[in-house]
Enzyme design. Structure first.
Site, short mmCIF file in Angstrom:
data_model
loop_
_atom_site.label_atom_id
_atom_site.label_comp_id
_atom_site.label_asym_id
_atom_site.label_seq_id
_atom_site.Cartn_x
_atom_site.Cartn_y
_atom_site.Cartn_z
N PRO A 99 2.65 -11.75 -4.69
CA PRO A 99 1.14 -12.12 -3.43
C PRO A 99 1.24 -14.15 -4.02
O PRO A 99 0.88 -14.83 -3.57
CB PRO A 99 -0.09 -11.71 -4.15
CG PRO A 99 -0.02 -11.07 -5.28
CD PRO A 99 1.22 -10.78 -5.47
N GLU A 126 -0.89 -6.42 -11.21
CA GLU A 126 -1.33 -6.72 -12.49
C GLU A 126 -0.20 -7.72 -13.28
O GLU A 126 -0.45 -8.64 -13.68
CB GLU A 126 -1.40 -6.18 -13.41
CG GLU A 126 -2.26 -4.27 -12.57
CD GLU A 126 -1.05 -3.72 -11.60
OE1 GLU A 126 -0.57 -3.82 -11.51
OE2 GLU A 126 -1.72 -2.70 -11.65
N ARG A 164 15.14 -7.53 13.34
CA ARG A 164 15.69 -7.66 14.17
C ARG A 164 16.23 -9.34 14.64
O ARG A 164 16.70 -9.30 15.74
CB ARG A 164 14.22 -8.44 14.49
CG ARG A 164 13.28 -6.87 14.50
CD ARG A 164 11.44 -7.80 14.70
NE ARG A 164 11.36 -7.86 16.62
CZ ARG A 164 11.56 -8.57 16.85
NH1 ARG A 164 11.81 -10.34 16.19
NH2 ARG A 164 11.74 -8.69 17.84
N ASP A 179 11.80 -14.38 20.83
CA ASP A 179 10.74 -14.54 19.80
C ASP A 179 9.68 -14.89 19.87
O ASP A 179 10.01 -16.52 20.34
CB ASP A 179 11.44 -13.59 18.74
CG ASP A 179 11.33 -13.40 18.67
OD1 ASP A 179 11.31 -12.08 19.11
OD2 ASP A 179 11.44 -12.77 16.33
CL1 6GU Z 1 4.78 -9.93 -1.34
N1 6GU Z 1 2.85 -8.35 -3.34
C1 6GU Z 1 1.29 -7.39 -3.32
N2 6GU Z 1 1.34 -7.18 -4.03
N3 6GU Z 1 0.62 -8.69 -2.29
C2 6GU Z 1 0.39 -9.17 -1.80
C3 6GU Z 1 2.18 -9.60 -1.20
C4 6GU Z 1 2.89 -9.45 -2.30
N4 6GU Z 1 2.09 -10.97 0.24
C5 6GU Z 1 1.02 -10.29 0.75
N5 6GU Z 1 -0.50 -9.80 -1.09
#
Ligand code: 6GU
Length: 257
Positions: A99, A126, A164, A179
């Protein structure tokens, strides 16, 4: 890879503690067909195969205390070094799905589709030992502003959208360049048979056989939909002078501005 055509399939190696999940996804649908056609080769590597203890431990508690577990560096380094050993000079990016990464989008998918090899590491919320970030991965990607339990689904989103764009992976070669995100605005509405369903009719113009009118209607619909839902996209789109004028006229007519 910069500027050199790839010979053979795009090879993607996914490092995960759930390799069966990865294999399940790539063995169906367009991903499977892309592999059968020789455009794609996805390998799922089990991170636990690079542990040396009886319990095949991949995580440990964080130094300094706190909740949750952290992915240990040794299995990740050993897994990626082993994978790279099989790639020679063509080793490409090593991408951590997290994230905290840069936000994934069409442009990144396009860049990745030109590589010879990709290594995707599925992180877990984590966290991952920081030395993996600093000394092993070359890039970090997030697929959106929400938190998943692990990087596996994110890795599959990346793989799916990249595949794709591979020449020879989609049924019709023009599909990917058409697209919405490639063009910079959203798709026009689509209809199929029946012509009337529960009293709801297909727009007359689509039945007219007048290809010029149909193209114009679709274009206007696409512009209108983008203005309504994603005006930010339209502001960035590269339109011809003519297209820009048409967009402005639709805007005025529909009371935007
Ligand atoms: Cl790449 N990993 C995780 N654990 N949560 C996410 C993500 C990735 N992208 C958005 N949320």
């Amino acid at each position: 890879m910069m500027g050199v055509e790839r010979s053979g399939p795009l090879r993607i190696t996914v490092v995960s503690i759930f390799p069966a999940l990865i294999r399940a996804i790539v063995s169906e649908g367009v991903l499977r067909v892309a592999a059968e056609k020789g455009a794609l080769n996805v390998d799922a590597v089990d991170l636990r195969d690079f542990t040396h203890d009886r319990h095949r431990t991949v995580d440990d508690s964080p130094f300094g205390g706190g909740a949750g577990m952290v992915l240990k560096p040794e299995p990740l380094f050993e897994a990626v070094e082993s994978i790279k050993g099989t790639m020679g000079d063509s080793a490409g990016p090593v991408i951590l799905l997290t994230p905290q990464g840069r936000l994934f989008c069409h442009q990144i998918a396009q860049e990745l589709s030109k590589e010879q090899n990709l290594v995707l590491i599925c992180g877990h919320y984590e966290g991952v030992d920081e030395r993996v970030r600093e000394h092993l991965v070359t890039d970090e990607i997030s697929i959106g502003e929400y938190v998943l339990t692990g990087g596996e689904l994110a890795a599959m989103v990346v793989v799916d959208s990249v595949v794709r764009l591979l020449p020879g992976a989609l049924g019709s070669e023009q599909a990917a360049s058409e697209d919405s995100y490639a063009k910079g605005f959203l798709e026009y509405p689509q209809y199929t048979r029946p012509r009337v369903y529960r009293g709801w009719e297909v727009p007359e113009v689509l039945l007219s056989g007048n290809h010029k009118e149909i193209a114009r209607w679709r274009w206007e619909q696409a512009i209108e939909r983008t203005l309504l839902r994603r005006p930010d996209l339209l502001a960035k789109a590269s339109l011809s002078k003519e297209e820009r004028e048409l967009a402005d006229r639709i805007k005025a007519r529909k009371g935007f501005n």
